[in-house]
Design a protein around this motif. Structure first.
Motif, PDB file in Angstrom:
ATOM      1  N   ALA A 142     -10.607   6.139  -7.562  1.00  0.00           N
ATOM      2  CA  ALA A 142     -10.016   5.606  -6.337  1.00  0.00           C
ATOM      3  C   ALA A 142     -10.579   6.246  -5.075  1.00  0.00           C
ATOM      4  N   ALA A 143     -10.899   7.532  -5.103  1.00  0.00           N
ATOM      5  CA  ALA A 143     -11.422   8.192  -3.905  1.00  0.00           C
ATOM      6  C   ALA A 143     -12.763   7.622  -3.481  1.00  0.00           C
ATOM      7  N   ASN A 158      -3.454   9.252  -2.891  1.00  0.00           N
ATOM      8  CA  ASN A 158      -4.516   8.802  -2.000  1.00  0.00           C
ATOM      9  C   ASN A 158      -5.253   9.987  -1.380  1.00  0.00           C
ATOM     10  N   LEU A 159      -6.558  10.075  -1.633  1.00  0.00           N
ATOM     11  CA  LEU A 159      -7.394  11.098  -1.005  1.00  0.00           C
ATOM     12  C   LEU A 159      -7.938  10.558   0.310  1.00  0.00           C
ATOM     13  N   PHE A 160      -7.861  11.355   1.366  1.00  0.00           N
ATOM     14  CA  PHE A 160      -8.289  10.864   2.676  1.00  0.00           C
ATOM     15  C   PHE A 160      -8.850  11.998   3.512  1.00  0.00           C
ATOM     16  N   VAL A 161      -9.590  11.611   4.555  1.00  0.00           N
ATOM     17  CA  VAL A 161     -10.100  12.556   5.546  1.00  0.00           C
ATOM     18  C   VAL A 161      -9.791  11.992   6.925  1.00  0.00           C
ATOM     19  N   ILE A 221       0.840  -1.203   0.000  1.00  0.00           N
ATOM     20  CA  ILE A 221       0.000   0.000   0.000  1.00  0.00           C
ATOM     21  C   ILE A 221       0.872   1.248   0.000  1.00  0.00           C
ATOM     22  N   GLN A 222       1.777   1.291  -0.972  1.00  0.00           N
ATOM     23  CA  GLN A 222       2.652   2.452  -1.102  1.00  0.00           C
ATOM     24  C   GLN A 222       1.848   3.677  -1.531  1.00  0.00           C
ATOM     25  N   GLY A 223       2.411   4.828  -1.212  1.00  0.00           N
ATOM     26  CA  GLY A 223       1.824   6.070  -1.675  1.00  0.00           C
ATOM     27  C   GLY A 223       0.902   6.749  -0.681  1.00  0.00           C
ATOM     28  N   TYR A 232      -4.519  14.795   0.582  1.00  0.00           N
ATOM     29  CA  TYR A 232      -4.009  13.754  -0.305  1.00  0.00           C
ATOM     30  C   TYR A 232      -2.495  13.632  -0.179  1.00  0.00           C
ATOM     31  N   SER A 233      -2.000  12.515  -0.687  1.00  0.00           N
ATOM     32  CA  SER A 233      -0.561  12.236  -0.649  1.00  0.00           C
ATOM     33  C   SER A 233       0.025  12.347  -2.055  1.00  0.00           C
TER      34      SER A 233
END
Length: 473
Positions: A449-450, A419-422, A205-207, A321-322
């Protein structure tokens, strides 16, 4: 409904083009070089569905809708389809995939490849018969392997994952959201004694950036049961070892229905349909579509032309995001039967310190390796990424490898925003419930992906289900 800056710009642009919102007319602004005005309607594209984005999800949506009998236009800002899929070809024409590498297995993955008559094969891991060399790429110092039973730790992880089967289908979480999903990953590791498995989990799960601080649900989404099955029974890749061939075939099939090197500059979305101005290499054109599928990262900077309402803007603004980068490079001093894992000697679970390389993986071509690089939350320039990778390679000299002081980087790909995240707090208070409630509003649907995970096969499955709703509406 607010009258945004975008809406005002849309009106001005329509006026400049001489295009009426109900009945198209053209004025001298569209005259060609000879002074002749175009025939009425020749700059208007009318379709059942407009798809924004030509990555894994958008390409699947466009080709599948056509297969099901619906007219489609796809708008992609790059000059090719494929999104995160990148393939480098050496001077002899031999390929190296350095973006999307392997696919988990499901019926939609099988059907998509078969649709284009592209043969697949199991991923061959025999090139790393000597295993992984764990090296701190800041210093070249050797790092010991994890302590404890990997099998036992992965069994515990799998047992927890199986308690949440809905994660395999998207982000439709139960309420209240289970505590395990909201834990910082570092606390999740301790709760289930997963220390021996952290190296494997992070390798797949890189990135994602500083992974220990992420809500555990993101790790469970990315290291899914499909990934576990892939590790056990094998992943799939194209038999040619060039995954870009899938998207080249899709691009050929779509033909003029794929507008490449094109971007939406303004849009008017209504419950009756959509009018969108698109900038193409051949000039500005108007797209009229009954329905809209957005398959690009739902960030404000990406969706600003789409006349977002306050609810949409509020949700999309919450994403962080990353940054993730991939390369192909010449490491002639490193044996072809090992992979170099970057592990830190002084961090929990030896997780590498970012920004840095995650892994150098040998290709089927002697001396050439794929290099996967994490920027965390830092948005680096290409020059900065290349400089850090070269420094990482130089540290291999301290580990006994005869590598060049100036290693050659043959290919480079920027996959940001990745990777989009909250936050856990946002997830607990219903962020994804609210996000999913946007599906179908204003005749607009979303995929990518989000909305699920960075797994092409899983996204094809997600998109297939979504299309059934799009068609039924």
């Amino acid at each position: 409904m607010r009258f945004s800056t975008n809406a005002a710009r849309l009106v001005l642009l329509f006026g400049w083009l001489g295009i009426g919102l109900s009945f198209p007319t053209f004025g001298p602004g569209l005259a060609d070089d000879k002074g002749d005005e175009p025939k009425k309607g020749q700059n208007i594209i009318t379709r059942d569905v407009c798809v924004i984005g030509g990555g894994a999800s958008g390409t699947y949506a466009a080709t599948r809708l056509r297969e099901l009998g619906h007219s489609v236009v796809l708008v992609e800002r790059e000059d090719h389809l494929g999104g995160h899929t990148r393939t480098y070809f050496d001077p002899a024409g031999r390929p190296i995939d350095y973006g999307v590498w392997v696919y988990s297995n499901n019926t939609d993955q099988v059907r998509f490849f078969e649709h284009f008559n592209i043969a697949t094969t199991g991923q061959d891991f025999t090139r790393i018969s000597q295993g992984s060399q764990r090296i701190d790429l800041r210093t070249g110092q050797s790092v010991p392997p994890p302590v404890g039973s990997l099998v036992d730790a992965m069994t515990r992880y799998t047992q927890v994952l199986l308690q949440h089967p809905y994660l395999a289908d998207g982000w439709e979480l139960p309420g209240p959201v289970p505590e395990d999903l909201l834990l910082p990953f570092r606390d999740f590791i301790v709760r289930y004694d997963l220390g021996p498995a952290v190296e494997v989990l992070t390798l797949y799960i890189q990135g994602l950036g500083d992974i220990l601080d992420y809500p555990a649900v993101y790790i469970m989404k990315y290291f899914s049961f499909g990934v576990i099955l892939g590790i056990q029974s094998g992943f799939t890749t194209s038999a040619s070892l060039a995954n870009i061939r899938l998207y080249e075939a899709a691009q050929t099939e779509l033909g003029a229905d794929a507008l490449l090197s094109s971007t939406i500059i303004a849009a008017q979305r209504t419950d009756e349909g959509h009018n969108m101005l698109v900038s193409t290499p051949d000039g500005i054109r108007l797209i009229r579509a009954d329905k809209l599928i957005i398959a690009i990262p739902p960030l404000l900077q990406n969706l600003e032309p789409f006349d977002l309402d306050y609810r949409e803007s509020d949700l999309f603004a919450q994403f962080d995001y990353s940054h993730y980068y991939t390369t192909v490079l010449n490491l002639s001093g490193v044996p072809q039967d090992v992979q170099i894992l970057n592990r830190a000697v002084d961090t929990p679970y030896n997780i590498p310190v970012l920004p840095s390389t995650y892994v150098f993986y040998p290709s089927q071509i002697p001396a050439l390796f794929s290099g996967f690089f994490g920027g965390g939350t830092q948005n680096l320039t290409e020059e900065e990424v290349r400089a850090i990778i070269r420094d990482n390679v130089r540290q291999l000299r301290n580990a006994g490898y005869d590598v060049s002081d100036d290693p050659e980087i043959l290919a480079y790909g920027n996959h940001s925003p990745f990777n989009l995240f909250v936050s856990s707090e946002a997830i607990a208070t219903g962020f994804y419930r609210d996000l999913y409630s946007l599906q179908g509003q204003r005749r607009t649907w979303y995929t990518g992906a989000a909305w699920h995970a960075h797994d092409s096969a899983a996204l094809w499955q997600f998109t297939e289900r979504l299309l059934q709703r799009v068609i039924a509406d």
